[in-house]
Design an enzyme around this catalytic site. Structure first.
Site, PDB file in Angstrom:
ATOM      1  N   GLU A 104       0.836  -1.206   0.000  1.00 20.65           N
ATOM      2  CA  GLU A 104       0.000   0.000   0.000  1.00 20.65           C
ATOM      3  C   GLU A 104       0.867   1.250   0.000  1.00 20.65           C
ATOM      4  OE1 GLU A 104      -2.803  -3.093   1.495  1.00 20.65           O
ATOM      5  OE2 GLU A 104      -0.841  -2.456   2.230  1.00 20.65           O
ATOM      6  N   THR A 105       0.326   2.302  -0.595  1.00 18.72           N
ATOM      7  CA  THR A 105       0.925   3.625  -0.534  1.00 18.72           C
ATOM      8  C   THR A 105      -0.132   4.603  -0.037  1.00 18.72           C
ATOM      9  OG1 THR A 105       2.494   3.185  -2.325  1.00 18.72           O
ATOM     10  CG2 THR A 105       1.982   5.490  -1.872  1.00 18.72           C
TER      11      THR A 105
END
Length: 299
Positions: free
Chosen positions: A47-48
Site C-alpha cells: 500500500e501507498t
C-alpha cells in the site's frame, strides 16, 4: 516537470528491512486519482498512502490508500508509516499531541507516544469494530489455505471482522500450521471478492514467542497483494473480534502484543489496545516505524 516527494517506510518495526514497507506521499496535493494509482504501481509496495492537508475543522489531513492494483478504504501500516513521517520529518511531533486523518471510512486520530523528546510509537484509533458471519465452510477454507482441516481451531468462531476493511479471520491451532500454509491465491481472491473481504487473516495463541500473545499471517490477493507482512487493519479487526465474540471480557481493558511477518522474512511487532466503551469498544493499534528511502518521483 513535477517532483513528488516519496518515502519508503518500514512499519511495525524498529529495524530497517523488517516489518511491513509502505509507500508514503506526504504532500499529494494536485495529484489525480489516476496518478495516485500509477505512483502506487510504480512504488510496488502493498500500500501507498497519499496525504493532503485539510481545511476542514477538526481534521489535519485527508488520506487515500492504493495498492498496486486498486484503491482500498483504509490501511493500518501505511497510516503508521505516514504518521511517523509527519511527526519526524514535518515537525508534527512538537507541533501537536496528535493528528486527525480523514479516510474513506471516517476519522482516524493518531497520537504520539514519546520518550522524552523522542518518538517511541504512533497509536491510531481505528473505526468502531464489527463482525459478521463467514459464508465459507471450515473444510473449504482449510483446503484453499493449504492447511489440514484438523489445524483449524474450532474453539473460536470463523468470522469476518472490521475496523475499516473487512477481513476473514481464521483461528489456527499453532504457529507451525500458520507458517506451513500454502494458499491457492486465485481461489482465495475469488472467495474474498464474493464476500467483500480485503484479506484473509490467520491467527493463533499457541507457539508465539515470549514478547507476543498472538501470531498472525495475512493474505490479500483480492486487492492485488499475495501476502501482507504485518497488517494493522486486520490485527485491529482481530482485536475487535476477540471482544465482540466474547473471547475476551468486553468490560475490561486489554493490551495485546502481536507478531507477524516471520513467514516472509520481515518480522514485525505491533500492539492492539482494547478499551471498553458504552456502545462498542475502542480499538487502538500502534507501533514503531523506520524510514528506509526518501526521494523524488518525477512526473
Amino acid at each position: 516537470m513535477r517532483e513528488i516527494v516519496v518515502y519508503y517506510v518500514d512499519a511495525f518495526t524498529d529495524i530497517p528491512f523488517g516489518g511491513n514497507p509502505a509507500g508514503v506521499v506526504p504532500d499529494a496535493a494536485g495529484l489525480s486519482e489516476a496518478e495516485m494509482q500509477k505512483i502506487a504501481r510504480e512504488l510496488n509496495l502493498s500500500e501507498t498512502a497519499f496525504c493532503v492537508k485539510s481545511d476542514r475543522p477538526g481534521v489535519d489531513f485527508t488520506v487515500r490508500y492504493f495498492t498496486p492494483a486498486t484503491e482500498i478504504d483504509f490501511c493500518g501500516h501505511a497510516t503508521v508509516g505516514l504518521s511517523w513521517i509527519l511527526a519526524t520529518e514535518y515537525g508534527w511531533l512538537t507541533r501537536a499531541d496528535r493528528v486527525v486523518l480523514e479516510t474513506n471510512v471516517g476519522l482516524v486520530p493518531v497520537e504520539w507516544r514519546k520518550q522524552g523528546e523522542q518518538l517511541e510509537a504512533v497509536v491510531m484509533s481505528q473505526v468502531a469494530p464489527r463482525t459478521r458471519e463467514a459464508k465459507v465452510a471450515v473444510e473449504e477454507i482449510a483446503e484453499i489455505l493449504g492447511i489440514p482441516v484438523a489445524e483449524i481451531d474450532r474453539q473460536y468462531p470463523l468470522r469476518l471482522g472490521y475496523t475499516g476493511n473487512w477481513h476473514l479471520l481464521v483461528p489456527v491451532k499453532s504457529r507451525q500450521a500458520i507458517d506451513q500454509a500454502r494458499p491457492d491465491l486465485a481461489r482465495l481472491a475469488r472467495l474474498n471478492r464474493e464476500d467483500g473481504v480485503s484479506t484473509t487473516h490467520l491467527f493463533t495463541f499457541n507457539g508465539v514467542d515470549a514478547e507476543a500473545q498472538i501470531y498472525t499471517r495475512d493474505f490479500a490477493p483480492a486487492v492485488g497483494v499475495s501476502e501482507d507482512p504485518v497488517t494493522g487493519s486486520a490485527n485491529g479487526a482481530l482485536a475487535g473480534y476477540l471482544v465482540l465474540e466474547g473471547i475476551l471480557d468486553k468490560t475490561k481493558e486489554h493490551l495485546l502484543h502481536i507478531a507477524q511477518g516471520h513467514a516472509v522474512g520481515r518480522p514485525g511487532k505491533l500492539f492492539a489496545r482494547i478499551v471498553p466503551q458504552e456502545a462498542t469498544p475502542l480499538i487502538q493499534v500502534g507501533g514503531k516505524a523506520v524510514p528506509t528511502i526518501r526521494g523524488a518521483l518525477l512526473l
